[in-house]
Write an enzyme that holds these catalytic residues in place. Structure first.
Site, PDB file in Angstrom:
ATOM      1  N   SER A  14       6.536   1.555   8.679  1.00 45.07           N
ATOM      2  CA  SER A  14       6.933   1.191   7.318  1.00 45.07           C
ATOM      3  C   SER A  14       6.823   2.363   6.355  1.00 45.07           C
ATOM      4  O   SER A  14       7.718   2.608   5.550  1.00 45.07           O
ATOM      5  CB  SER A  14       6.066   0.030   6.816  1.00 45.07           C
ATOM      6  N   ARG A  35       9.311   7.754  17.966  1.00 50.86           N
ATOM      7  CA  ARG A  35       9.050   7.784  19.403  1.00 50.86           C
ATOM      8  C   ARG A  35      10.051   6.948  20.207  1.00 50.86           C
ATOM      9  O   ARG A  35      10.470   7.322  21.302  1.00 50.86           O
ATOM     10  CB  ARG A  35       7.629   7.266  19.653  1.00 50.86           C
ATOM     11  N   LYS A 109      -3.237   8.807   5.913  1.00 52.48           N
ATOM     12  CA  LYS A 109      -4.303   7.980   5.322  1.00 52.48           C
ATOM     13  C   LYS A 109      -5.285   7.479   6.383  1.00 52.48           C
ATOM     14  O   LYS A 109      -5.697   6.318   6.381  1.00 52.48           O
ATOM     15  CB  LYS A 109      -3.715   6.805   4.538  1.00 52.48           C
ATOM     16  N   GLY A 139      -1.146   7.418  -2.608  1.00 51.47           N
ATOM     17  CA  GLY A 139      -0.671   6.424  -3.567  1.00 51.47           C
ATOM     18  C   GLY A 139      -1.213   6.609  -4.961  1.00 51.47           C
ATOM     19  O   GLY A 139      -1.537   7.730  -5.337  1.00 51.47           O
ATOM     20  N   LYS A 194     -10.468   4.016   1.113  1.00 51.70           N
ATOM     21  CA  LYS A 194      -9.952   2.798   0.469  1.00 51.70           C
ATOM     22  C   LYS A 194      -9.485   1.792   1.513  1.00 51.70           C
ATOM     23  O   LYS A 194      -9.511   0.582   1.264  1.00 51.70           O
ATOM     24  CB  LYS A 194      -8.841   3.145  -0.530  1.00 51.70           C
ATOM     25  N   VAL A 282      -0.971  -1.555  12.754  1.00 51.26           N
ATOM     26  CA  VAL A 282      -2.197  -0.770  12.785  1.00 51.26           C
ATOM     27  C   VAL A 282      -2.898  -0.863  11.436  1.00 51.26           C
ATOM     28  O   VAL A 282      -2.307  -0.591  10.395  1.00 51.26           O
ATOM     29  CB  VAL A 282      -1.904   0.710  13.110  1.00 51.26           C
ATOM     30  N   GLU A 284      -5.502   1.053   9.581  1.00 51.51           N
ATOM     31  CA  GLU A 284      -6.151   2.360   9.684  1.00 51.51           C
ATOM     32  C   GLU A 284      -7.660   2.273   9.464  1.00 51.51           C
ATOM     33  O   GLU A 284      -8.436   3.042  10.032  1.00 51.51           O
ATOM     34  CB  GLU A 284      -5.548   3.328   8.655  1.00 51.51           C
TER      35      GLU A 284
END
Length: 331
Positions: A14, A35, A109, A139, A194, A282, A284
């Site tokens: 995204s 990929r 991030k 961001g 964050k 995912v 993070e």
């Protein structure tokens, strides 16, 4: 910086799709690696990413999509990394290309789990990229709102001001505003932390805590982030700037935050594995909290929220008990 520099976006998710969309308004040629060759071919044929932000139209007259990473990186002068941190080392480690002449921007991030390094440190130590050729794109900004063309803000950080200003100009548009910074370590570590805090916010939501509690959690969290980034890289920074506080707020509160969603699953009693399977994305913060915990063994920064998330996610402690104990430490 030469305006004819070729830019490549590495990643198929995204955030990578959102970056491609933003850049497409300002550049005449853009390289995009993903990929999955089937997904790349789908974009060439339909001008839409089949899996992520599929409503976004990709202008294939400008964007060249490829699954050949070596070729894309060799051609590009500026490489924007938007691969989840858990897969970045595997993605780059098999390459023989000399990266020392390339300029990199991290939009990841996250922390490289094999090395406990943020992306900037990893590029310096593992691939010989000079620090002045490394930048960060952060961001407060969600890919989903970029797709909807809602007014969004980005911070572009690099020690070389000409480089940060160039990249900021390429990303700026009708619904994208940008600011620049020279704090590559603080902005990147803050972006990592964050996500950990967003998991905590999600756990609180899943447990049934309300807005009153969440406001206290987040106000304590920004102080926790400040303590950590000041310990890692002590420079004069205003933690209330959008790159730090703003990014924390949008990730802790937004329905688009996958880390908050992951935390909500955990708060509702799902196992980590079940939450990951249900999300099919995912988070993070899951990888980041383990890395931050290990880094902090040496720094010894007071991080009660991060410690609670670690114990819940990796030591399988009861979220309800952990948050009862955490609530006694917050003020």
């Amino acid at each position: 910086m030469n305006p004819d520099k070729k830019i490549a976006v590495i990643g198929g998710g995204s955030w990578a799709t959102a970056i491609v969309k933003m850049l497409s308004h300002n550049v005449t040629e853009l390289l995009w690696w993903m990929r999955n060759e089937d997904a790349a071919q789908h974009i060439r044929e339909t001008q839409h990413n089949p899996r992520y932000l599929s409503d976004v139209r990709i202008d294939t007259d400008i964007v060249s999509v490829s699954s050949d990473l070596e070729s894309v990186c060799k051609t590009a002068d500026i490489i924007i990394l938007a691969v989840p941190s858990a897969f970045l080392h595997t993605t780059l480690s098999g390459m023989t290309l000399d990266f020392s002449s390339k300029t990199f921007f991290s939009a990841v991030k996250g922390i490289i789990p094999e090395h406990n390094q943020i992306v900037g440190e990893y590029l310096q130590k593992e691939h010989g990229v000079p620090v002045r050729q490394i930048g960060v794109i952060t961001g407060p900004c969600h890919a989903e709102e970029v797709a909807l063309e809602r007014l969004s803000y980005l911070t572009v950080a690099c020690e070389d001001s000409a480089t940060s200003e160039f990249m900021a100009a390429q990303l700026t548009g009708r619904y994208i505003k940008t600011t620049t910074s020279d704090d590559i370590y603080g902005t990147e570590y803050s972006a990592v932390l964050k996500n950990v805090i967003a998991i905590a916010a999600g756990v609180a939501h899943g447990l049934g805590y309300g807005d009153n509690y969440l406001s206290v959690l987040v106000s304590n969290a920004i102080r926790e982030i400040k303590r950590f980034v000041d310990a890692v890289h002590p420079i004069n920074r205003d933690i209330k700037d959008s790159a730090y506080l703003g990014d924390l707020l949008v990730t802790a509160y937004s329905k688009f935050s996958r880390n908050r969603t992951f935390g909500t699953y955990i708060g509702k009693g799902y196992s980590v594995k079940t939450a990951q399977m249900d999300m099919n994305m995912v988070a993070e913060g899951y990888y980041a909290v383990k890395c931050i915990k290990e880094i902090n063994r040496e720094l010894q920064v007071n991080m009660p929220i991060t410690d609670s998330v670690y114990r819940i996610v990796y030591e399988k402690m009861s979220p309800r008990l952990e948050f009862k104990l955490l609530s006694e430490e917050l003020d």
